[in-house]
Write a protein that holds these residues in place. Structure first.
Motif, PDB file in Angstrom:
ATOM      1  N   VAL A 110      31.058 -25.906  18.456  1.00 52.69           N
ATOM      2  CA  VAL A 110      31.495 -24.681  18.683  1.00 52.69           C
ATOM      3  C   VAL A 110      30.007 -23.887  18.736  1.00 52.69           C
ATOM      4  O   VAL A 110      29.226 -23.827  17.940  1.00 52.69           O
TER       5      VAL A 110
ATOM      6  N   LEU B  24      34.020 -14.244  18.692  1.00 52.17           N
ATOM      7  CA  LEU B  24      34.813 -13.069  18.941  1.00 52.17           C
ATOM      8  C   LEU B  24      34.539 -11.891  18.116  1.00 52.17           C
ATOM      9  O   LEU B  24      34.535 -12.004  16.757  1.00 52.17           O
TER      10      LEU B  24
ATOM     11  N   GLU C   6      39.303 -11.560  15.969  1.00 52.45           N
ATOM     12  CA  GLU C   6      39.779 -12.898  16.305  1.00 52.45           C
ATOM     13  C   GLU C   6      41.128 -12.695  16.901  1.00 52.45           C
ATOM     14  O   GLU C   6      41.891 -11.557  16.854  1.00 52.45           O
ATOM     15  N   LEU C   7      41.681 -13.839  17.622  1.00 52.28           N
ATOM     16  CA  LEU C   7      42.871 -13.556  18.434  1.00 52.28           C
ATOM     17  C   LEU C   7      43.837 -14.676  17.826  1.00 52.28           C
ATOM     18  O   LEU C   7      43.433 -15.729  17.182  1.00 52.28           O
ATOM     19  N   ILE C   8      45.218 -14.235  17.679  1.00 52.42           N
ATOM     20  CA  ILE C   8      46.069 -15.013  16.908  1.00 52.42           C
ATOM     21  C   ILE C   8      46.817 -15.611  18.253  1.00 52.42           C
ATOM     22  O   ILE C   8      47.274 -14.935  19.228  1.00 52.42           O
TER      23      ILE C   8
ATOM     24  N   ALA D  88      47.618 -19.875  14.373  1.00 54.83           N
ATOM     25  CA  ALA D  88      46.386 -20.704  14.815  1.00 54.83           C
ATOM     26  C   ALA D  88      45.347 -19.370  15.240  1.00 54.83           C
ATOM     27  O   ALA D  88      45.893 -18.364  16.011  1.00 54.83           O
ATOM     28  N   VAL D  89      44.362 -19.529  14.959  1.00 56.10           N
ATOM     29  CA  VAL D  89      43.310 -18.303  14.986  1.00 56.10           C
ATOM     30  C   VAL D  89      42.325 -18.868  15.900  1.00 56.10           C
ATOM     31  O   VAL D  89      41.428 -19.846  15.612  1.00 56.10           O
ATOM     32  N   VAL D  90      42.051 -17.979  17.155  1.00 55.08           N
ATOM     33  CA  VAL D  90      41.118 -18.372  17.816  1.00 55.08           C
ATOM     34  C   VAL D  90      39.653 -17.392  17.433  1.00 55.08           C
ATOM     35  O   VAL D  90      39.963 -16.274  17.278  1.00 55.08           O
ATOM     36  N   THR D  91      38.747 -18.118  16.962  1.00 49.35           N
ATOM     37  CA  THR D  91      37.713 -17.200  16.520  1.00 49.35           C
ATOM     38  C   THR D  91      36.546 -17.459  17.572  1.00 49.35           C
ATOM     39  O   THR D  91      35.483 -16.428  17.454  1.00 49.35           O
ATOM     40  N   HIS D  92      36.320 -18.289  18.568  1.00 46.75           N
ATOM     41  CA  HIS D  92      35.021 -18.467  19.331  1.00 46.75           C
ATOM     42  C   HIS D  92      35.711 -18.760  20.834  1.00 46.75           C
ATOM     43  O   HIS D  92      36.827 -19.316  21.017  1.00 46.75           O
ATOM     44  N   TYR D  93      34.621 -18.683  21.655  1.00 43.84           N
ATOM     45  CA  TYR D  93      35.095 -18.707  23.251  1.00 43.84           C
ATOM     46  C   TYR D  93      34.278 -19.592  24.067  1.00 43.84           C
ATOM     47  O   TYR D  93      34.155 -19.603  25.056  1.00 43.84           O
ATOM     48  N   ARG D  94      33.337 -20.354  23.297  1.00 43.31           N
ATOM     49  CA  ARG D  94      32.605 -21.287  24.085  1.00 43.31           C
ATOM     50  C   ARG D  94      32.110 -22.492  23.125  1.00 43.31           C
ATOM     51  O   ARG D  94      32.098 -22.215  22.020  1.00 43.31           O
TER      52      ARG D  94
END
Ligand SMILES: [Zn+2]
Ligand SMILES: [Zn+2]
Lengths: 493, 493
Positions: free
Chosen positions: A108, A114, A117-119, A90-96
């Motif tokens: 989104v 970001l 990206e955060l995994i 699962a890849v987190v690409t945005h924070y809002r």
């Protein structure tokens, strides 16, 4: 409760799925591949956690907590690790999020992207070794013996409750050592902790072994594992313990000042078991009536069901029942007195059978007269009438629970024994894998190509090279090349 | 350990940050806003968890586990909830990485885009109520009393270890009830559980109250809270318990067949405390020498430090020390005998002071001769010599630990008392908030505009309307409008 479970002999897979749902263990959530662990299922997991946590602490480990997110670049730092893990996650690409323009929901926010990206962690070696770099300077900081209880996410395409889910719960131990030998000893120690837990608490016999390079953890030098057998003859890997060598230390530049005044990379291990153990527990022991739980992991060990027609009868039974409850609790037995008048005794019997409560005590007016109880065993489905004048009920129940624990283990052990077959020809190999199932003990020439080919042709994989493998000269069951010992093949979960 | 901590009086904020790091409680990770909870810090959190979990179970709750991810559309279902929560959160948009074309790492695979984005849970009301819809059909399924221990993520811009982090650990209780009154009773019951925990275990006096609409949880009808005071006079919200009315039941269409044969929406509550409690614990009691831990939450309650020059001396001291260790353990006291010869006694004294160990026993050769020990209290920094001929060491230590627990609580209570000020004019209000700090008890006209304006001008917010608020006719300290009682203002964490 309206109709029975599917039968194992007819559709093992359906039986499992239905059992998990009907016994209130877990269910699928609205999020693809993510499960809800229901209160009853979670209470079994809590018992597992408590025992494992105790065993980890007794072997000198402490718990800590590391971030859920891993910077994408971390995954690439250990070359083989990224091959094994980075892909399906699962890849987190945005924070809002922001309100959508049509006012009907949220979207989104493209401006909240970001930079990197955060995994969502599929396992935490990378983030933990990047932390250990700051914790370890000298041999005095070693060994570092840390465990984490956490959720992890691996984006699985085909999921099954407990056995393979996108999100699952687990523990992951991550240790750092000054010497290679110490790290290997730790790896083996934790394998033994897992094996002891499986056998003594889950009543699940396991084979301890080493994985072939094909099946090794991405980033490990050696992967040790415990392999169990399910009632359909398939193998299930119940826990793994990895000797990481200096791989992660090198990837994250973790060096330490040695006692001798030098500078060396740290040696590492990691080891884990997960909610997959719930699947193993269910599949190994349960029957067509429902769950069968080993007493040591049963949230309710004894249930008392009163059989009554009037409030007055219930009162008299309750008095007696409460005496028994109180005696049993003093000995640490978990006992539940189900005096609800909204459900009939027959319904309750079926319910506790489905839920795998090891012992059921029934008490009616006749029992009061005779000072007896009816005691039913969940594992054998046998009943006996116990005369309370003749036995000490509390120590009797404790002994009975121990007997059940042993019986369940022995049954699984016998099943495994009769389903472990030594084969010496390729024909025999195919026949056993296809028709009998279970573990096949066969000679293998040690090459990955042979292993791949066998898997392709039979769906059987090498579960492990058993630690107690005998040296025995032979020829590979598939290629006829020479072999120094037998390994265990099986189709697996 | 090379130099002392910053002083609270000089830079409270820096003192806190340094203390958290040096006492091995937590540190920042490479992922912005996410912390690593270090083993010592985590062991305190584990003690908190164990007590809270016991209290939850004693009040009839069971644990379960719900998915980490929430479909984006769920957030919009409860109108005010989305306003409060949807915005700053981690958004998963893809489920796969692939090797980058330059071969130097991994990139997000554009073909693996999720149809609907997933949000990493900032709180789980939505996913849990969507599940409850399937669990609740009739009044017989109620109440549903479930708790979850989990990690949650809220994308905070300014973070501080424990107090405000992007990822944090918490528990969230989510209950469903057949009647409004039962749900309100549950909300209040859990507020009381939190208050009891804070006061009895954390030695932290709290004010129980209700939030104003401005500060209410997004989606709640009423938010109850406990508010504590830190040593810098700022308030810290230590736990909240929400009466959700039928809001989430309506958003997720959760209806039940009533006893009377009707159909009604279910009434809900949710309540939570988090690793923020660690921040409160640290800030409330610690001093310029380091942590001060209430004995009930101290991972090590007593440390024994031998003072020796030779192995022979150490042997003789060890013999005596082990006797004491064994006696104390029998009474359930957690005791550590630090016989390392790699560190000097003075270093150890400073180390255990930094780590907040409540009692330190020192034993040297002279003590052996006299059958004495030196006992040092962490909270008061006082020492006394104890003659072992005259006292029973085990019961003496147990009593001393209880005394320390009480003393720490009383000190925090007295501090709060002297820092709670009734004010009756706007000038006084500003002066106290600016110069003295602490809680300001003042009349307020009940309007959100006034509350906003006061916040804008003084950075003070209404912490709560205390549950024990006295009816007292008065005039609003800011507008002069009429008021029926005093509320508590403070600057807050
Ligand atoms: Zn194996
Ligand atoms: Zn408040």
């Amino acid at each position: 409760m309206s109709k029975g479970l599917p039968k194992r002999s007819e559709d093992y897979s359906l039986w499992y799925n239905e059992l998990v749902k009907r016994a209130d263990l877990a269910e699928n959530s609205a999020v693809r591949g993510c499960m809800v662990i229901k209160p009853y299922g979670y209470s079994i997991w809590e018992k597992m956690q408590a025992e494992l946590d105790r065993m980890f602490k007794e072997t000198g480990h402490t718990n800590a907590y590391f971030p859920l997110f891993i910077p994408k670049s971390y995954l690439s730092k250990e070359a083989s690790h990224v091959e094994g893990f980075a892909k399906e996650c699962a890849v987190v690409t945005h924070y809002r999020l922001k309100n959508s323009e049509d006012g009907k929901g949220v979207v989104v926010d493209p401006e909240a992207k970001l930079e990197e990206e955060l995994i969502v962690r599929p396992t935490s070696e990378t983030v933990i070794w990047s932390t250990y770099k700051n914790w370890i300077q000298s041999y005095r900081d070693l060994p570092l013996l840390v465990n984490q209880w956490a959720n992890v996410v691996r984006w699985e395409m085909r999921t099954r409750l407990f056995l393979r889910t996108a999100e699952f719960l687990w523990q992951e131990g991550h240790t750092a050592h000054a010497t290679k030998q110490e790290a290997i000893d730790e790896t083996v120690q934790m394998l033994n902790v897992y094996a002891t837990f499986a056998e003594s608490f889950m009543a699940l016999p396991v084979v301890k072994g080493v994985k072939t390079p094909n099946e090794r953890f991405a980033g490990a030098e050696d992967t040790y594992c415990i392999e169990a057998m399910m009632q359909d003859g398939k193998a299930l890997q119940a826990g793994t313990s990895h000797f990481l060598g200096q791989n992660f230390a090198k990837a994250f530049d973790v060096k330490f000042a040695t006692k001798e005044g030098g500078l060396d990379y740290v040696w590492g291990t990691s080891w884990g078991v997960s909610t997959r153990l719930m699947g193993a527990l269910i599949m190994a022991h349960s029957d067509d009536n429902g769950l069968v739980l080993p007493p040591k992991l049963a949230p309710i060990q004894v249930v008392i069901v009163p059989i009554f027609k009037s409030d007055e009868e219930l009162d008299r039974i309750s008095e007696k029942a409460k005496e028994i409850v109180s005696k049993l609790r003093k000995l640490g037995v978990s006992v539940h007195f189900d005096h609800r008048d909204t459900h009939k005794p027959g319904w309750k019997f079926a319910e506790y059978e489905l839920k795998g409560v090891p012992l059921r005590i029934a008490m009616g007016p006749r029992d009061l007269e005779n000072n007896t109880i009816e005691l039913a065993r969940r594992d054998t489905l046998t009943k006996e009438t116990i005369n309370l004048n003749e036995i000490e009920i509390d120590s009797f129940i404790v002994a009975k629970l121990e007997e059940i624990q042993t019986t369940i283990y022995q049954k699984a052990f016998d099943f495994r024994t009769t389903h472990t077959t030594e084969v010496n020809s390729w024909e025999e190999f195919q026949d056993v894998i296809e028709n009998k199932g279970g573990f096949v003990s066969a000679h293998w020439d040690g090459s990955s190509e042979t292993e791949d080919k066998i898997k392709e042709l039979t769906k059987a994989t090498i579960r492990c090279i058993p630690l107690d493998q005998k040296e025995e000269q032979g020829t590979c069951v598939f290629t006829g090349n020479s072999s120094k010992g037998r390994v265990l093949f099986a189709r697996a979960y």
